[in-house]
Design a protein around this motif. Sequence first.
Motif, PDB file in Angstrom:
ATOM      1  N   TYR A  50       0.853  -1.191   0.000  1.00  0.00           N
ATOM      2  CA  TYR A  50       0.000   0.000   0.000  1.00  0.00           C
ATOM      3  C   TYR A  50       0.882   1.232   0.000  1.00  0.00           C
ATOM      4  O   TYR A  50       1.902   1.265   0.685  1.00  0.00           O
ATOM      5  CB  TYR A  50      -0.916   0.008   1.231  1.00  0.00           C
ATOM      6  N   VAL A  56       1.265   4.093   1.300  1.00  0.00           N
ATOM      7  CA  VAL A  56       1.575   5.019   2.387  1.00  0.00           C
ATOM      8  C   VAL A  56       2.494   4.261   3.343  1.00  0.00           C
ATOM      9  O   VAL A  56       2.145   3.173   3.795  1.00  0.00           O
ATOM     10  CB  VAL A  56       0.307   5.477   3.141  1.00  0.00           C
ATOM     11  N   MET A  86       1.654   1.719   6.474  1.00  0.00           N
ATOM     12  CA  MET A  86       0.258   1.252   6.399  1.00  0.00           C
ATOM     13  C   MET A  86       0.195   0.106   5.404  1.00  0.00           C
ATOM     14  O   MET A  86       0.957   0.073   4.447  1.00  0.00           O
ATOM     15  CB  MET A  86      -0.663   2.378   5.955  1.00  0.00           C
ATOM     16  N   PHE A  87      -0.721  -0.817   5.637  1.00  0.00           N
ATOM     17  CA  PHE A  87      -0.785  -2.005   4.780  1.00  0.00           C
ATOM     18  C   PHE A  87      -2.231  -2.446   4.593  1.00  0.00           C
ATOM     19  O   PHE A  87      -3.126  -1.985   5.314  1.00  0.00           O
ATOM     20  CB  PHE A  87       0.038  -3.145   5.389  1.00  0.00           C
ATOM     21  N   VAL A  88      -2.443  -3.350   3.648  1.00  0.00           N
ATOM     22  CA  VAL A  88      -3.775  -3.903   3.403  1.00  0.00           C
ATOM     23  C   VAL A  88      -3.898  -5.244   4.126  1.00  0.00           C
ATOM     24  O   VAL A  88      -3.026  -6.109   3.990  1.00  0.00           O
ATOM     25  CB  VAL A  88      -4.009  -4.111   1.888  1.00  0.00           C
ATOM     26  N   TRP A  89      -4.964  -5.398   4.917  1.00  0.00           N
ATOM     27  CA  TRP A  89      -5.289  -6.713   5.474  1.00  0.00           C
ATOM     28  C   TRP A  89      -5.932  -7.543   4.376  1.00  0.00           C
ATOM     29  O   TRP A  89      -7.042  -7.229   3.929  1.00  0.00           O
ATOM     30  CB  TRP A  89      -6.289  -6.597   6.623  1.00  0.00           C
ATOM     31  N   LEU A 128      -7.340 -10.955   7.695  1.00  0.00           N
ATOM     32  CA  LEU A 128      -8.504 -10.338   8.318  1.00  0.00           C
ATOM     33  C   LEU A 128      -9.353 -11.376   9.045  1.00  0.00           C
ATOM     34  O   LEU A 128      -9.815 -11.152  10.166  1.00  0.00           O
ATOM     35  CB  LEU A 128      -9.348  -9.627   7.260  1.00  0.00           C
ATOM     36  N   PHE A 162      -3.770   6.209  15.131  1.00  0.00           N
ATOM     37  CA  PHE A 162      -2.853   6.733  14.118  1.00  0.00           C
ATOM     38  C   PHE A 162      -1.645   7.378  14.769  1.00  0.00           C
ATOM     39  O   PHE A 162      -1.796   8.245  15.626  1.00  0.00           O
ATOM     40  CB  PHE A 162      -3.585   7.757  13.243  1.00  0.00           C
ATOM     41  N   GLU A 197      -1.049   3.347  10.802  1.00  0.00           N
ATOM     42  CA  GLU A 197      -2.444   3.095  11.179  1.00  0.00           C
ATOM     43  C   GLU A 197      -2.443   1.795  11.964  1.00  0.00           C
ATOM     44  O   GLU A 197      -2.158   0.723  11.417  1.00  0.00           O
ATOM     45  CB  GLU A 197      -3.386   2.972   9.966  1.00  0.00           C
ATOM     46  N   TYR A 257      -9.254  -5.204   4.409  1.00  0.00           N
ATOM     47  CA  TYR A 257      -9.262  -3.889   5.035  1.00  0.00           C
ATOM     48  C   TYR A 257      -8.148  -3.045   4.441  1.00  0.00           C
ATOM     49  O   TYR A 257      -6.992  -3.460   4.412  1.00  0.00           O
ATOM     50  CB  TYR A 257      -9.095  -3.986   6.557  1.00  0.00           C
ATOM     51  N   PHE A 258      -8.502  -1.855   3.983  1.00  0.00           N
ATOM     52  CA  PHE A 258      -7.543  -0.917   3.401  1.00  0.00           C
ATOM     53  C   PHE A 258      -7.360   0.274   4.336  1.00  0.00           C
ATOM     54  O   PHE A 258      -8.324   0.702   4.981  1.00  0.00           O
ATOM     55  CB  PHE A 258      -8.052  -0.415   2.038  1.00  0.00           C
ATOM     56  N   PRO A 259      -6.158   0.843   4.367  1.00  0.00           N
ATOM     57  CA  PRO A 259      -5.912   1.991   5.245  1.00  0.00           C
ATOM     58  C   PRO A 259      -6.862   3.157   4.959  1.00  0.00           C
ATOM     59  O   PRO A 259      -7.382   3.295   3.853  1.00  0.00           O
ATOM     60  CB  PRO A 259      -4.469   2.380   4.921  1.00  0.00           C
ATOM     61  N   LEU A 260      -7.050   3.998   5.976  1.00  0.00           N
ATOM     62  CA  LEU A 260      -7.980   5.121   5.833  1.00  0.00           C
ATOM     63  C   LEU A 260      -7.343   6.324   5.146  1.00  0.00           C
ATOM     64  O   LEU A 260      -8.034   7.226   4.701  1.00  0.00           O
ATOM     65  CB  LEU A 260      -8.485   5.554   7.211  1.00  0.00           C
ATOM     66  N   ILE A 261      -6.022   6.330   5.108  1.00  0.00           N
ATOM     67  CA  ILE A 261      -5.312   7.480   4.551  1.00  0.00           C
ATOM     68  C   ILE A 261      -4.883   7.183   3.114  1.00  0.00           C
ATOM     69  O   ILE A 261      -4.343   6.112   2.830  1.00  0.00           O
ATOM     70  CB  ILE A 261      -4.105   7.831   5.444  1.00  0.00           C
ATOM     71  N   ALA A 289      -7.930   4.039  -2.732  1.00  0.00           N
ATOM     72  CA  ALA A 289      -7.192   3.154  -1.828  1.00  0.00           C
ATOM     73  C   ALA A 289      -7.081   1.765  -2.456  1.00  0.00           C
ATOM     74  O   ALA A 289      -6.044   1.113  -2.401  1.00  0.00           O
ATOM     75  CB  ALA A 289      -7.895   3.058  -0.474  1.00  0.00           C
TER      76      ALA A 289
END
Lengths: 479, 479
Positions: A36, A38, A41-44, A49, A144, A159, B72-76, B118
């Motif tokens: 991801y 940013v 920060m990463f994707v579950w 999940l 955060f 995050e 789940y993807f980060p919010l930012i 995202a």
Amino acid sequence: MENEELPRAITVKKMENFSKWYDQAIAAAGLIDKRYNVKGMFVWLNYGLETMKIIKDTWDGLFKKSNIKEMYFPLIIPMKYAQQNSSWFEGFKSEAFWVKTMDENNASHILRPTGEPAMYPMFALWIRTYRDLPLRIYETVSSFRYETKMTRPIIRDREITFWYEIHTAHQTKEEADKEIEEAVRINNIIWNKLSIPVLKVEKPKWECFPGAVGAIEYYSIMPDGRVLENGSCNHLGQAYAKKFNIKFRDKDNKEKFVWQTCTGNGARYLVAVISVHGDDKGLVLPPEIAPVQAVITTINVKGEKNKVMKKAEEISEQLEKSGIRVYVDADEKTPGEKFFEWEIKGVPLRIEVGPKDIESKNYFVFRRDENIKISMSEKNIVPECIRLLTEIQKNLLKKAEKFYDEKITEAADRKQLKNIIEQKKIAKVPWCESEECWNKIKEFEEGIELFGADLKKHSGKCIACGKPSAKKGYVAKTY
Amino acid sequence: MENEELPRAITVKKMENFSKWYDQAIAAAGLIDKRYNVKGMFVWLNYGLETMKIIKDTWDGLFKKSNIKEMYFPLIIPMKYAQQNSSWFEGFKSEAFWVKTMDENNASHILRPTGEPAMYPMFALWIRTYRDLPLRIYETVSSFRYETKMTRPIIRDREITFWYEIHTAHQTKEEADKEIEEAVRINNIIWNKLSIPVLKVEKPKWECFPGAVGAIEYYSIMPDGRVLENGSCNHLGQAYAKKFNIKFRDKDNKEKFVWQTCTGNGARYLVAVISVHGDDKGLVLPPEIAPVQAVITTINVKGEKNKVMKKAEEISEQLEKSGIRVYVDADEKTPGEKFFEWEIKGVPLRIEVGPKDIESKNYFVFRRDENIKISMSEKNIVPECIRLLTEIQKNLLKKAEKFYDEKITEAADRKQLKNIIEQKKIAKVPWCESEECWNKIKEFEEGIELFGADLKKHSGKCIACGKPSAKKGYVAKTY
């Protein structure tokens, strides 16, 4: 970075290069995707999940049973409340993500680094008299932090996902003491579901929030001999109550500040599971939290596919009826490819179904914890799988206990301490409980610290000053 | 605002002053507390959260059954991806919350207003060949919009909580067509659990994202005759694929853009439940989503408390065993106070247990949907409660259907249309499907709009231009 391919296999040994093993394991098992765009920060991914949600369901169930009520507070905190407790704000302002609208020059809000400034102004509204107490709530939420240390997925993120916080308010210190005991009791159950004998330590006052009574913290021991903070139960005393003006009228109509506790942890539970139970092949999940407890892999032979599929479904149905989470992998892959994949994912049991097995009415069942195959007759599959899942859960705890025991070693003097740290272990040292010696011990070896005291009393001589000590402290390199 | 007391009772009639009724109902029932100190954001209190979680569990279960994988993807979102699709960015930039660190002058990130920027860069990494398709995923997450319109809890928020988004990618348009059918099928089931006959309309192309194929949108009819958008299923075509470069190699090794759909909705499901089923006493929850389906209220008489409590627990246990979510309210309040509170909360059934009831072996059971008491003998309580819960679920749907039928009225000309809008109703008008007439109809009355077409064909004359029309459009004031 973003176009880099994810590792699909594990090429290093866990005990030799834990850091690389960890990155490969979480990617190859399909837990997360760190690409991801940013940093921190990463994707579950779905498998990660699902695993995390079972752990979350565990705490949801335990909190509900303890009558701690779930709520949800917004993620954005107005600067006013962020600044209400100046020492909190000083600690977090450089780590906070600041939030503004397109037209604003200055940020008027921050994203929550922790829950206090979101929750406590509401506590001040909700609590009026002793009848409103105890107030016991929690939420599971993202936090955060603009981490300046090196980030690493699930271990240190910007995050922080799946983070729960229990916040409670009470009439007396004694009630708050009891709440800490309850938090510890609940944490014990969670750790047990994870088959992990976590390290529980007491934090001295100078490590707690100013004005707080004390804290219990949890640490997991990592394969590289460093320790990772993994949850805390904080007796806040009346420190925050005074900052946020949380008062109640008691039975005699006297106004008093409440006593508070907070307890938090989250996805780091999963880090402990990955790190402690995993082996060179990949994850090893305790049955209690495995999204798939038994996978049935079909061996696809031309002309026999229907027969094999039918039997796989039949066995699957029987296992499901007994409450086992089961998945049939009927993919067009070779058995070897399937074995490889499910072993990385750490599924506790694998049942192999092919034409020969059907004919002989005997099946091979693979135990992931010991990496062995057991042959069992068809009629025994259900009871045997149930028995094995219980056994695996216990066996993993036993192995983890052995690992913890081996990793923690007593040291009476500096030479022994040095030796233990060099062996990538945790030292347990006599400590006089003074702040001076707490700090002095940090200087003994590079990167180490005394991170907390054992809860049991003992009698010895402080490793730093030689004076009599009634406590032992744990010393290690920390994450 | 923050010290304002929350309403504890409802003082207005729902059909006379819906706006005030809504504010009072969500507060008095303990769903939310809007006094959180950021405009457009609120705290989900435990009762609201529990209700919302049951609705969420419903969609989680349905998506899982349909093999749509949760992630789940980060919010930012980094600015780069926010800007990748310029028309998306133009639409959202003034509504976005911009995120920066303390040391940055300019914001380099935004909080997600929707999921595309995202998710789709990850789609571009994940999808390589036809074997990676279809990709069908979803997440439930908060979205953030700096709303400039008046905010109202759960209806229009700046943190949109409990928002799910399904995003799918396919090889062909036909597969994406089928995915929309599947999304509609799933939505039908959810709406049925809510006992609501939602309004389903087709959006014309100019209302969709440029390049998209089309969209189905849901609207709930509110007591004030306005409609609230309540979910959408979007056939994105290849529009986003081209912006985010999401391509695959097909079986012939040719590179093609994927076809995409996305479907989203969330806490507005609960808004529909509150608004449609609620009455002057408060909420009326359909049994399928009520966190408490039956409450047992004790009548506390001195010297008889133990006996009453024992019987209440006994009945509670029996109901629980039959799978009913039950709660015993043994509080030291008068029966009147308890009745009042549980009626506001909309609990479907209330069973009153006092010394006299125990003696007569006959109990009063209160049905919240019809506000009537039924007497039943002790031995019938369990089967009768099961039967009543099913009946209430159906009865609420029937009542809601009647409400919808009465609210939607056919109009053949402008005069009829005017009349219908003045009666706080929704007009169904013949419409030639042209953009010109779509816009023209907006001008007929202040604040109205044509918000979508009925899915059925018909034959008539367009209300705006008089030319032959094969579709009917819905016209109303919208939220």
